[in-house]
Design an enzyme around this catalytic site. Sequence first.
Site, PDB file in Angstrom:
ATOM      1  N   ASN A  94       0.972  -1.152   0.064  1.00  8.70           N
ATOM      2  CA  ASN A  94      -0.094  -0.041   0.025  1.00  8.70           C
ATOM      3  C   ASN A  94       0.806   1.172  -0.121  1.00  8.70           C
ATOM      4  O   ASN A  94       1.814   1.207   0.793  1.00  8.70           O
ATOM      5  CB  ASN A  94      -0.931   0.170   1.155  1.00  8.70           C
ATOM      6  CG  ASN A  94      -1.870  -1.212   1.101  1.00  8.70           C
ATOM      7  OD1 ASN A  94      -2.532  -1.608  -0.009  1.00  8.70           O
ATOM      8  ND2 ASN A  94      -2.240  -1.766   2.292  1.00  8.70           N
ATOM      9  N   GLY A 100      -4.594   3.106   1.312  1.00 13.51           N
ATOM     10  CA  GLY A 100      -4.588   2.543   2.486  1.00 13.51           C
ATOM     11  C   GLY A 100      -3.429   2.155   3.413  1.00 13.51           C
ATOM     12  O   GLY A 100      -3.088   1.509   4.358  1.00 13.51           O
ATOM     13  N   HIS A 107       6.376  -1.610   3.826  1.00 16.71           N
ATOM     14  CA  HIS A 107       6.293  -2.762   4.218  1.00 16.71           C
ATOM     15  C   HIS A 107       5.627  -3.542   3.072  1.00 16.71           C
ATOM     16  O   HIS A 107       4.620  -3.005   2.788  1.00 16.71           O
ATOM     17  CB  HIS A 107       5.600  -2.947   5.538  1.00 16.71           C
ATOM     18  CG  HIS A 107       4.377  -2.182   5.708  1.00 16.71           C
ATOM     19  ND1 HIS A 107       4.280  -0.854   5.789  1.00 16.71           N
ATOM     20  CD2 HIS A 107       2.905  -2.355   5.507  1.00 16.71           C
ATOM     21  CE1 HIS A 107       3.118  -0.133   5.762  1.00 16.71           C
ATOM     22  NE2 HIS A 107       2.383  -1.143   5.668  1.00 16.71           N
TER      23      HIS A 107
HETATM   24  P1  5GP Z   1      -0.719  -0.453   5.876  1.00 17.92           P
HETATM   25  O1  5GP Z   1      -2.046  -0.134   6.253  1.00 17.92           O
HETATM   26  O2  5GP Z   1       0.038   0.569   6.055  1.00 17.92           O
HETATM   27  O3  5GP Z   1      -0.335  -1.133   4.558  1.00 17.92           O
HETATM   28  O4  5GP Z   1      -0.254  -1.784   6.878  1.00 17.92           O
HETATM   29  C1  5GP Z   1       0.004  -1.549   7.932  1.00 17.92           C
HETATM   30  C2  5GP Z   1      -0.311  -3.085   8.824  1.00 17.92           C
HETATM   31  O5  5GP Z   1       0.510  -3.091   9.980  1.00 17.92           O
HETATM   32  C3  5GP Z   1      -1.660  -3.344   9.177  1.00 17.92           C
HETATM   33  O6  5GP Z   1      -1.906  -4.883   8.340  1.00 17.92           O
HETATM   34  C4  5GP Z   1      -1.902  -3.532  10.524  1.00 17.92           C
HETATM   35  O7  5GP Z   1      -2.524  -4.531  10.889  1.00 17.92           O
HETATM   36  C5  5GP Z   1      -0.063  -3.679  10.922  1.00 17.92           C
HETATM   37  N1  5GP Z   1       0.044  -3.447  12.170  1.00 17.92           N
HETATM   38  C6  5GP Z   1       0.059  -1.962  12.806  1.00 17.92           C
HETATM   39  N2  5GP Z   1       0.383  -2.010  13.879  1.00 17.92           N
HETATM   40  C7  5GP Z   1       1.144  -3.059  14.231  1.00 17.92           C
HETATM   41  C8  5GP Z   1       1.624  -3.626  15.194  1.00 17.92           C
HETATM   42  O8  5GP Z   1       2.163  -2.806  16.494  1.00 17.92           O
HETATM   43  N3  5GP Z   1       2.220  -4.709  15.147  1.00 17.92           N
HETATM   44  C9  5GP Z   1       2.193  -5.432  14.181  1.00 17.92           C
HETATM   45  N4  5GP Z   1       2.694  -6.769  14.146  1.00 17.92           N
HETATM   46  N5  5GP Z   1       1.429  -5.367  13.213  1.00 17.92           N
HETATM   47  C10 5GP Z   1       0.881  -3.983  12.991  1.00 17.92           C
END
Ligand code: 5GP
Length: 118
Positions: A94, A100, A107
Site C-alpha cells: 500500500n 490504505g 512494508h
Molecule cells: P498498511 O495499512 O500501512 O499497508 O499496513 C500496516 C499493517 O501493520 C496493518 O496490516 C496492521 O495490521 C499492521 N500493524 C499495525 N500496527 C502493528 C503492530 O504494532 N504490530 C504488528 N505486528 N502489526 C501492526
Amino acid sequence: MTEKTAQHTDPDCLFCKIIAGQIPSDKVYEDDVVYAFKDINPKAKVHVLVVPKNHYKDVADLAENDPKTLVHIVETAKKIAEDAFHGNFRLIFNTGKDAGQSVFHVHAHVLTGEVLEE
Ligand code: 5GP
Ligand code: ZN
C-alpha cells in the site's frame, strides 16, 4: 543509485521501534537487511510484514534509493511462502494514505498459507 551503508531510522516510527525490539513482535525471519513479523490483524492464514531495517517511507522511495533491498524483500517473501505454502503468495505494498497505507515505513504484506480468494 547512492550508496547507503549507514542505518536510517526514525525514532517516532512504529516499525523502526519494532525492528529495534522496543515494541514486541512475532518474528518470522531476520537478516542484516530485512525484518519479517506477523501482522497483528491477519488477512490470511499467513500474513507477514517484511520491512527493510533502514527507514524508507514507501515502496517508491525504496525503489529509487535502494533497489537491491526491494529485490531482497521479494526474495524474502518467496522464502516465507515456500516454508508456509508451496511458494504461492500475494505481495502488497500500500503506497500513500489514499491507497490504505497507515504506517509510513515501507512494508510488504505477504499473504499465503492457504488458497486466496480472487
Ligand atoms: P498498511 O495499512 O500501512 O499497508 O499496513 C500496516 C499493517 O501493520 C496493518 O496490516 C496492521 O495490521 C499492521 N500493524 C499495525 N500496527 C502493528 C503492530 O504494532 N504490530 C504488528 N505486528 N502489526 C501492526
Ligand atoms: Zn521506520
